[in-house]
Design a protein around this motif. Structure first.
Motif, PDB file in Angstrom:
ATOM      1  N   VAL A 222       0.858  -1.186   0.000  1.00  0.00           N
ATOM      2  CA  VAL A 222       0.000   0.000   0.000  1.00  0.00           C
ATOM      3  C   VAL A 222       0.891   1.231   0.000  1.00  0.00           C
ATOM      4  CG1 VAL A 222      -1.945  -1.129   1.159  1.00  0.00           C
ATOM      5  CG2 VAL A 222      -0.167  -0.019   2.523  1.00  0.00           C
ATOM      6  N   PRO A 223       0.361   2.385  -0.383  1.00  0.00           N
ATOM      7  CA  PRO A 223       1.182   3.598  -0.369  1.00  0.00           C
ATOM      8  C   PRO A 223       1.611   3.981   1.040  1.00  0.00           C
ATOM      9  CG  PRO A 223      -0.856   3.930  -1.611  1.00  0.00           C
ATOM     10  CD  PRO A 223      -1.001   2.636  -0.885  1.00  0.00           C
ATOM     11  N   CYS A 224       2.831   4.467   1.175  1.00  0.00           N
ATOM     12  CA  CYS A 224       3.272   5.056   2.442  1.00  0.00           C
ATOM     13  C   CYS A 224       2.534   6.370   2.666  1.00  0.00           C
ATOM     14  CB  CYS A 224       4.773   5.333   2.410  1.00  0.00           C
ATOM     15  SG  CYS A 224       5.807   3.863   2.439  1.00  0.00           S
ATOM     16  N   VAL A 225       2.113   6.615   3.873  1.00  0.00           N
ATOM     17  CA  VAL A 225       1.497   7.891   4.231  1.00  0.00           C
ATOM     18  C   VAL A 225       2.611   8.902   4.479  1.00  0.00           C
ATOM     19  CG1 VAL A 225       0.083   9.111   5.910  1.00  0.00           C
ATOM     20  CG2 VAL A 225      -0.567   6.806   5.171  1.00  0.00           C
ATOM     21  N   LEU A 226       2.576  10.025   3.743  1.00  0.00           N
ATOM     22  CA  LEU A 226       3.595  11.062   3.877  1.00  0.00           C
ATOM     23  C   LEU A 226       3.165  12.183   4.815  1.00  0.00           C
ATOM     24  CD1 LEU A 226       4.619  11.311   0.102  1.00  0.00           C
ATOM     25  CD2 LEU A 226       5.626   9.878   1.893  1.00  0.00           C
TER      26      LEU A 226
ATOM     27  N   LEU B 239      -9.285  -6.916   6.451  1.00  0.00           N
ATOM     28  CA  LEU B 239      -9.809  -6.772   5.093  1.00  0.00           C
ATOM     29  C   LEU B 239      -9.360  -5.456   4.477  1.00  0.00           C
ATOM     30  CD1 LEU B 239     -13.484  -7.911   5.785  1.00  0.00           C
ATOM     31  CD2 LEU B 239     -11.556  -9.317   5.030  1.00  0.00           C
ATOM     32  N   HIS B 240      -9.153  -5.484   3.168  1.00  0.00           N
ATOM     33  CA  HIS B 240      -9.008  -4.222   2.439  1.00  0.00           C
ATOM     34  C   HIS B 240     -10.331  -3.482   2.495  1.00  0.00           C
ATOM     35  CE1 HIS B 240      -9.220  -1.555  -1.055  1.00  0.00           C
ATOM     36  NE2 HIS B 240      -7.903  -1.455  -0.980  1.00  0.00           N
TER      37      HIS B 240
ATOM     38  N   GLY C 105       0.483  -2.390  -6.090  1.00  0.00           N
ATOM     39  CA  GLY C 105      -0.089  -2.282  -4.761  1.00  0.00           C
ATOM     40  C   GLY C 105      -1.581  -2.082  -4.830  1.00  0.00           C
ATOM     41  N   VAL C 106      -2.193  -1.886  -3.679  1.00  0.00           N
ATOM     42  CA  VAL C 106      -3.631  -1.640  -3.581  1.00  0.00           C
ATOM     43  C   VAL C 106      -3.850  -0.316  -2.860  1.00  0.00           C
ATOM     44  CG1 VAL C 106      -4.268  -4.065  -3.698  1.00  0.00           C
ATOM     45  CG2 VAL C 106      -3.801  -3.040  -1.472  1.00  0.00           C
TER      46      VAL C 106
END
Length: 284
Positions: free
Chosen positions: A73-77, A191-192, A209-210
């Motif tokens: 998943v994307p990293c939170v910036l 769950l997603h 990724g998702v």
């Protein structure tokens, strides 16, 4: 800076400020029907994605839980009350067979991960500690001790007031019968929560990724049901995920009802037929 959309530029400018960077360009991204989403190109060479919406801080916590469980998943910036800024994952083309296999392997790992988000209560393992929303549609997540009760009270029955009486009656009847069809205590999988193909990103046919989770703890088959609602994954996906327990066909129809009901509330009566078809399949 090239301005393509005033609202997007405002979102992008605020996101760049959160990152302490100069914004060079902002591009609205496809798929932002419920929440505005913008690609950021910054003077220091970084790229990022900014997303508005009803609960960015909740989404950030969901992304953190998924990452801890092994999801790509994307990293939170950066995050604030009304804005989430994330890593930009590669997004070029569709998954091919090896990518579908990667998705199946990843999802099986996430569903089986022993890690739990802060606040997880083993006495009430099904749900999430915070409610969420798809645009204007509230997603109640208050945890419950058994799974059929959660699916009835938090997923199916909240939609009844928004349905024609005949469909609402059928939903109510199914909700009363869920203990006959759903396991009382499945392993509480993370769950997603909104795993359709538009939220699965690929590059070169492989899994990037998702994105856009609506996470909670429940039966892992919920994610598989959503992934099959608007199409069929490549056979490599199921081969990598592994076999399902007997009776999965009935459970899949029950689990697909919830996104169908959400679509009714978001997009109108054109989805009544999808709801009725799933109920027909279940003999309700």
């Amino acid at each position: 800076m090239r301005e393509r959309n005033g609202g997007a530029i405002d979102l992008a400018g605020r996101a760049a400020q959160l990152l302490g960077a100069e914004l060079v360009e902002a591009r609205p991204l496809a798929g932002g029907d419920l929440s505005p989403v913008v690609a950021l190109f910054l003077a220091d060479g970084r790229k990022a994605v900014a997303k508005g919406g009803p609960a960015p801080q909740v989404e950030a916590r969901m992304l953190a839980a998924l990452r801890a469980a092994g999801a790509r998943v994307p990293c939170v910036l950066a995050v604030c009350e009304d804005l989430l800024v994330m890593e930009m994952l590669p997004d070029q083309g569709a998954l091919r067979a090896p990518g579908w296999s990667e998705l199946g392997t990843m999802l099986r790992g996430v569903h089986g991960a022993p890690s739990r988000s802060p606040g997880f209560d083993p006495a009430r393992p099904f749900g999430w500690g915070e409610d969420y929303a798809f645009g204007p549609v509230l997603i109640p997540n208050a945890p419950l001790a058994d799974w059929p009760s959660f699916w009835a009270e938090r997923r199916l029955l909240p939609a009844s007031p928004f349905l024609p009486a005949a469909l609402a009656h059928r939903i109510d009847a199914l909700a009363a019968r869920l203990p006959d069809h759903l396991p009382a205590q499945p392993a509480p999988a993370l769950l997603h929560g909104d795993l359709w193909t538009g939220n699965v990103l690929a590059s070169g046919g492989r899994l990037s990724g998702v994105i856009d989770p609506a996470s909670y703890y429940g039966d892992g088959e919920v994610d598989l049901a959503m992934l099959h609602l608007f199409g069929a994954p490549h056979p490599e996906f199921q081969a990598a995920y592994g076999p399902l327990a007997p009776g999965w066909q009935v459970r899949r129809s029950i689990y697909q009802l919830w996104p169908a009901l959400v679509h009714v509330r978001l997009f109108g009566s054109g989805y009544h037929g999808m709801v009725a078809g799933l109920l027909d399949r279940l003999g309700v």
